[in-house]
Design a protein around this motif. Structure first.
Motif: not given
Length: 766
Positions: A71-80, A124-139
């Motif tokens: 669900a968190p991934k699906s929510g992130y995809y919809k948000h983007l 910006a790419i590394n920021a997505l890689k380090q952002d774990t608010t969406v697992q395993p990270n946004k990237y």
């Protein structure tokens, strides 16, 4: 007699149950192989076609192993996706009104970014890689969209182009959430392919993409771990090929979408998805598998270039009064690629991926070009190739000048940079000066069903019989007749002898090979690889072969998942081989009764019951074919322990394409070339005709950056790129000068002598 047959039958069953045995390949894979049964092998590289067919083999066999999104991934995809719609169209619909002019993202060739722009992109790419608010990270969450069931929607049909266009927009939206100034650059790999050794390109340095071979330990993505918990790995240049200018020109020469998308009726040489595959193989490592390709950021820049080429193709369609938004109609297409099929992105269908409105949020800056008059490519990481007018990559061995410090006084924009003599300017084309990267080590990730460890793999010994390439005409060691060296034929040449000529030379064809491949080297390389059928995992290794001899024999080891104990512990894998030039080898399996090798599918099942025809590790595999117990000084070679033999010869057909009872219809005849009077003019678009003849309808020109003004215009001109003219326009306050063939400050009126005013008039309002 019955007793004898019964004993043979029991023996055969014992062999099959305890060692390795041949199995059938999946039906859809055979169907894909058969698509090219009527296509000449001298028009496409066979190993690239194999990769295209085999990459989705396992997932259709075991749908339960497909990636599922929480669900968190699906929510992130919809948000983007929603944010992209809001930002790009401001109406919540992909069919909404156009956004404000000037707010579009400009996608540049990766090396045309300024140092600051490139750093911001990497950050910006590394920021997505380090952002774990969406697992395993946004990237990685975004990367996982390119896996599992999505790969059937995204590949193998006309949906390939539109699906990836939407995917790039979502990734670009994520980047711009981190830094609104960032736009996704594209990587034109044909610029690197012009180098004698593309692996020496500066793009594989810490300032750009980082480590080219093995685990990535340098550069902006150093020490990255993938969601499979293994280091990011590359094998740049060991196999595959980057884009060639010929391939791009072939694609742009077509006049219908049906001719450039993967389908039953497509010739591979014109297929954009086919050519894109070879770059995946060239980068290697994570990029080799569709499920893991997006874990390497090079994926997004590679696909941005695919999108750029498609954008040029769509421009050509408009210039020929065709509608680029019309979705291709193809008979017997995969149901997931019909026009109304869902993409998985909101409610967008595959047909929606072809809408012009998708590009309202961005546009492409043209690939850099140059000339003798203006040899500066606008980047210190590119050099002018004067013989063709192309800007090509610089290598690590080339001097690189520092970027000039910015000045405080504003400088008026100009359309063509001024020359910079400190940039190396090669004067001769290196397109034909290829140097193969033979013998490079291949680093496997040893991932198997999401766990990555060497101990999970068993190694099967494989025998390789390799035939001397027909293009290898002279080794340099000659016979002597009456004391004189005879240089007509070298001593190993098959044509020099009656029997080798009869059985080898007379049966050879010349299949298409990689552009970078040279066939006059005494040593060659054969790649062995496996793809899991009932497990998720790939393995690749190579063997060196002697190309001097008419026929040579070598061996290698290929990995499969180590079979487990018990009746159900059987590993099933597809095993294939091709040489470093892209020639596909055909396979034979040992008959359990006669011990003779017979043509087979190359798909095998492996059990853990003795006697085993594989090793549980390299030491075990090596000792299974060399018996040092027999004589430690002269070990016995145990040929009986080889189950597979690959024959790498030069057949005139794709080896795994089988004639069917109802062969597929031949491809439709190409659209006849329109009859156009090319003697005095060349029509480029409905609004632009130039006063020079076209070389042809499908290819206009040969020299990059050749420019001609459009009839009746002062500011519009046609510039040659990839063999085709594309219409360009000078910036406001400039006109196209016929003498210098560049945009110059001033103004004119069509049909009247040009009046040039100094640039200062425009900056002081006069």
């Amino acid at each position: 007699m019955k007793t004898y047959l019964l004993l043979l039958s029991c023996l055969a069953l014992s062999v099959i149950d305890s060692r390795i045995w041949n199995i059938s390949i999946p039906a859809h894979l055979q169907h894909c192989y058969n698509r090219v049964q009527l296509t000449r092998v001298d028009t496409y590289v066979g190993s690239t076609y194999s990769w295209m067919c085999e990459n989705t083999m396992k997932k259709s066999e075991t749908p339960e192993g497909m990636t599922q999104y929480d669900a968190p991934k699906s929510g992130y995809y919809k948000h983007l996706f929603d944010k992209y719609l809001e930002t790009a169209h401001k109406s919540g619909s992909v069919r909404g009104r156009r956004q404000a002019p000037g707010s579009r993202c400009t996608r540049k060739e990766y090396r045309m970014l300024s140092d600051d722009e490139r750093d911001r992109f990497h950050n910006a790419i590394n920021a997505l890689k380090q952002d774990t608010t969406v697992q395993p990270n946004k990237y990685d969450a975004i990367s996982l969209l390119h896996s599992g069931p999505s790969n059937f929607i995204a590949h193998g049909g006309p949906g390939f182009l539109g699906w990836h266009r939407i995917y790039l927009l979502i990734f670009e939206t994520a980047l711009r959430e981190v830094d609104p100034s960032v736009c996704l650059p594209y990587w034109d790999s044909s610029l690197d392919n012009q180098l004698a050794d593309p692996t020496s390109s500066l793009i594989w340095t810490p300032q750009f993409l980082g480590t080219p071979q093995g685990s990535v330990t340098e550069g902006p993505f150093a020490n990255w771990m993938t969601p499979e918990n293994v280091q990011l790995i590359r094998n740049v240049g060991s196999d595959g090929e980057l884009f060639t200018t010929a391939a791009i020109s072939d694609i742009l020469s077509r006049t219908r979408h049906e001719e450039i998308v993967t389908a039953d009726a497509t010739e591979p040489r014109y297929d954009l998805e086919f050519h894109h595959a070879s770059v995946h193989v060239y980068v290697g490592g994570a990029m080799t598998r569709l499920d893991t390709a997006a874990f390497d950021p090079v994926f997004f820049m590679h696909h941005a270039f695919i999108d750029y080429v498609w954008d040029l193709f769509r421009t050509n369609l408009r210039n020929n009064n065709a509608n680029p938004e019309t979705y291709p109609e193809i008979v017997n297409v995969d149901p997931r690629h019909i026009a109304t099929a869902q993409t998985g992105f909101g409610d967008l269908t595959q047909a929606d991926g072809y809408l012009d409105s998708l590009t309202e949020s961005y546009h492409y800056e043209s690939v850099p070009v140059c000339s003798a008059r203006s040899p500066d490519c606008g980047s210190r990481y590119l050099a002018c190739q004067l013989s063709t007018g192309r800007c090509i990559a610089t290598s690590r061995n080339s001097p690189v000048v520092p970027t000039p410090a910015p000045v405080s006084t504003p400088i008026p924009p100009v359309s063509i940079p001024t020359p910079s003599p400190s940039i190396p300017l090669p004067t001769n084309s290196t397109e034909t000066c290829r140097r193969p990267s033979s013998g490079l080590p291949i680093q496997n990730d040893y991932c198997c069903d999401k766990s990555c460890d060497t101990s999970q793999w068993a190694l099967i010994p494989v025998k390789i019989i390799s035939v001397r390439p027909p293009k290898f005409r002279n080794y340099g060691s000659y016979p002597v007749t009456s004391g004189h060296v005879d240089k007509n034929q070298d001593i190993y040449a098959p044509k020099a002898y009656v029997n080798t000529d009869k059985f080898i030379s007379s049966r050879q064809s010349n299949p298409k090979t990689y552009r970078r491949c040279e066939n006059d080297t005494p040593s060659g390389q054969v790649f062995l690889y496996s793809r899991g059928i009932n497990y998720d995992g790939d393995y690749k290794e190579s063997s060196i072969v002697d190309q001097r001899l008419a026929v040579s024999i070598s061996m290698g080891f290929v990995g499969v998942k180590k079979p487990g104990p018990g009746e159900g512990g059987v590993s099933k894998a597809l095993i294939r081989a091709h040489d470093s030039c892209g020639r596909v080898c055909h396979v034979a399996c040992k008959d359990p009764i006669t011990n003779e090798f017979k043509e087979c599918s190359g798909a095998v099942a492996v059990s853990d019951e003795a006697p085993q025809m594989y090793g549980l590790n390299y030491d075990d595999a090596f000792m299974s074919v060399f018996d040092y117990q027999f004589n430690s000084d002269c070990p016995k070679f145990k040929t009986e322990n080889f189950y597979l033999t690959f024959y790498c010869d030069y057949h005139d057909t794709f080896p795994y394409a089988q004639p069917t009872q109802s062969p597929p219809p031949p491809p439709p005849p190409p659209t006849p070339e329109p009859v156009i009077d090319h003697s005095t003019s060349c029509p480029i678009s409905p609004d632009c005709t130039i006063d020079v003849p076209c070389e042809g309808h499908y290819r206009h020109c040969t020299r990059y950056n050749e420019r001609h003004v459009c009839q009746g215009s002062c500011s519009s001109f046609a510039a040659c790129t990839y063999g085709h003219y594309f219409v360009r326009r000078c910036p406001i306050g400039q006109f196209f000068d016929d003498v210098t063939r560049r945009c110059t400050y001033g103004y004119c009126q069509p049909g009247s002598p040009r009046v040039v005013r100094p640039a200062r008039y425009y900056y002081f309002g006069r």
